[in-house]
Enzyme design. Structure first.
Site, PDB file in Angstrom:
ATOM      1  N   ASN A 131       0.832  -1.128  -0.039  1.00  0.00           N
ATOM      2  CA  ASN A 131       0.037   0.009   0.013  1.00  0.00           C
ATOM      3  C   ASN A 131       0.855   1.167  -0.065  1.00  0.00           C
ATOM      4  O   ASN A 131       2.066   1.285   0.790  1.00  0.00           O
ATOM      5  CB  ASN A 131      -0.789   0.062   1.163  1.00  0.00           C
ATOM      6  CG  ASN A 131      -2.412  -0.737   0.866  1.00  0.00           C
ATOM      7  OD1 ASN A 131      -2.724  -0.293  -0.118  1.00  0.00           O
ATOM      8  ND2 ASN A 131      -2.837  -1.159   1.830  1.00  0.00           N
ATOM      9  N   ASP A 134      -1.882   1.820  -6.041  1.00  0.00           N
ATOM     10  CA  ASP A 134      -1.812   2.540  -7.218  1.00  0.00           C
ATOM     11  C   ASP A 134      -0.593   3.528  -7.195  1.00  0.00           C
ATOM     12  O   ASP A 134      -0.125   3.637  -8.226  1.00  0.00           O
ATOM     13  CB  ASP A 134      -3.229   3.309  -7.312  1.00  0.00           C
ATOM     14  CG  ASP A 134      -3.739   3.976  -6.003  1.00  0.00           C
ATOM     15  OD1 ASP A 134      -2.827   4.149  -5.103  1.00  0.00           O
ATOM     16  OD2 ASP A 134      -4.914   4.257  -5.956  1.00  0.00           O
ATOM     17  N   HIS A 185      -7.157   4.213  -4.706  1.00  0.00           N
ATOM     18  CA  HIS A 185      -7.465   3.022  -3.372  1.00  0.00           C
ATOM     19  C   HIS A 185      -7.155   3.904  -2.350  1.00  0.00           C
ATOM     20  O   HIS A 185      -6.241   4.611  -1.844  1.00  0.00           O
ATOM     21  CB  HIS A 185      -6.375   1.993  -3.405  1.00  0.00           C
ATOM     22  CG  HIS A 185      -6.376   1.165  -2.350  1.00  0.00           C
ATOM     23  ND1 HIS A 185      -7.165   0.415  -1.872  1.00  0.00           N
ATOM     24  CD2 HIS A 185      -5.359   0.839  -1.377  1.00  0.00           C
ATOM     25  CE1 HIS A 185      -6.799  -0.401  -0.852  1.00  0.00           C
ATOM     26  NE2 HIS A 185      -5.679  -0.142  -0.564  1.00  0.00           N
TER      27      HIS A 185
END
Length: 322
Positions: A131, A134, A185
């Site tokens: 994370n 994107d 996201h």
């Protein structure tokens, strides 16, 4: 004729962690894959995971996939694989945010670029689980020299959480609901209200229903963080990642952060439905988006590109000062 994507050899970077090891375990039980390379700095834990996974293969009678533990310093000696999965990440912290992971995990990615390039070779795709997937996928394209269309980020969880929120609002089983999230996201996610279905039929939701569903889905990260679990989603993400890989293998459009050039931003990895075609992850047209959803999608794509540009610039500036 387009050749079907068949990643027989897969390398998992960060395979000792909860997400990486969980995905490796899922893949090891499938007859679709020949070899799974496990790489991580935590060698002893990785060796233990491999022993455990091999015995799980025996229990299930699924022993086709060979599990290989590869020391990080020998990664460049391996012949290129078909898919590189990047699950390496610094630990999540209480009261953190997806943005807080970005700066820290970008440093991890910078260190991994030579390994990723070596394992990816000329043809492999690269899947990002770390994370924010994107933004990091967009940064990796800048740092690695890999074609952006060969990189994609895992984003299925956002759609799963929208399905769950819709099911709670309508008081139906999640199995009856179909829903999709595109965009970013995180805060820039775009629920595709026009595409929500129950039992295969379109559903019209009133404004107050949409507001409650949106608040429910967007509030997931805060509710999770408030539990202070000290870990990421260790079951959903591995299962969802395996589901994403097998879906793409079969030609099924899957929600992933794919390279998107919309004429508004400079291009970024934005969540869309996509397929693998001729060695690239290719978004498919979502003709049913309404004007508001399409505008929000473009705004999310531009925001991802800006975050990647700003973060990359700051990281380069810091490296030069050091």
């Amino acid at each position: 004729m387009t050749q079907q994507w068949t990643p027989r050899r897969i390398a998992v970077l960060g395979a000792s962690g909860l997400t990486g090891s969980g995905l490796a375990h899922q893949l090891s039980l499938s007859p679709d894959f020949d070899e799974i390379l496990l790489l991580d700095l935590k060698d002893s834990l990785l060796q233990a995971h491999a022993i455990d996974m091999r015995e799980a293969q025996i229990v299930t009678g699924s022993t086709h996939a060979a599990l290989q533990v590869i020391p990080m310093e020998r990664a460049a000696e391996q012949r290129p694989v078909d898919l590189v999965v990047v699950a390496a990440s610094l630990p999540e912290t209480p009261d953190g945010s997806r943005e807080a992971f970005l700066d820290a995990n970008l440093g991890v990615f910078r260190a991994l670029v030579p390994t990723i390039n070596a394992l990816a070779g000329d043809d492999a795709l690269v899947m990002i689980l770390t994370n924010p997937t994107d933004v990091l996928a967009t940064c990796l394209a800048r740092m690695s020299g890999l074609a952006p269309s060969r990189i994609f980020g895992y984003c299925l969880n956002d759609s799963v959480r929208l399905v769950a929120a819709v099911a709670r609002e309508l008081q139906v089983s999640p199995a009856r609901v179909r829903a999709l999230v595109v965009g970013e996201h995180g805060d820039g996610q775009v629920p595709v209200w026009s595409g929500i279905e129950v039992d295969g039929s379109p559903v019209h939701l009133a404004d107050d229903q949409r507001a409650r569903i949106d608040a429910d889905a967007r509030g997931w990260f805060r509710r999770w963080s408030d539990l202070r679990p000290g870990r990421s989603s260790g079951w959903t993400t591995p299962v969802g990642s395996a589901r994403t890989i097998t879906g793409l293998m079969s030609g099924e459009p899957m929600p992933v952060a794919a390279w998107y050039e919309d004429g508004v931003s400079e291009g970024s990895h934005t969540t869309l439905l996509a397929v693998v075609r001729d060695g690239s992850v290719v978004p498919i047209a979502l003709d049913y988006l309404d004007d508001a959803e399409r505008s929000a999608l473009d705004e999310a794509s531009a925001a991802i590109a800006e975050k990647a540009r700003r973060t990359d610039a700051l990281a380069r500036s810091g490296a030069e000062r050091n």
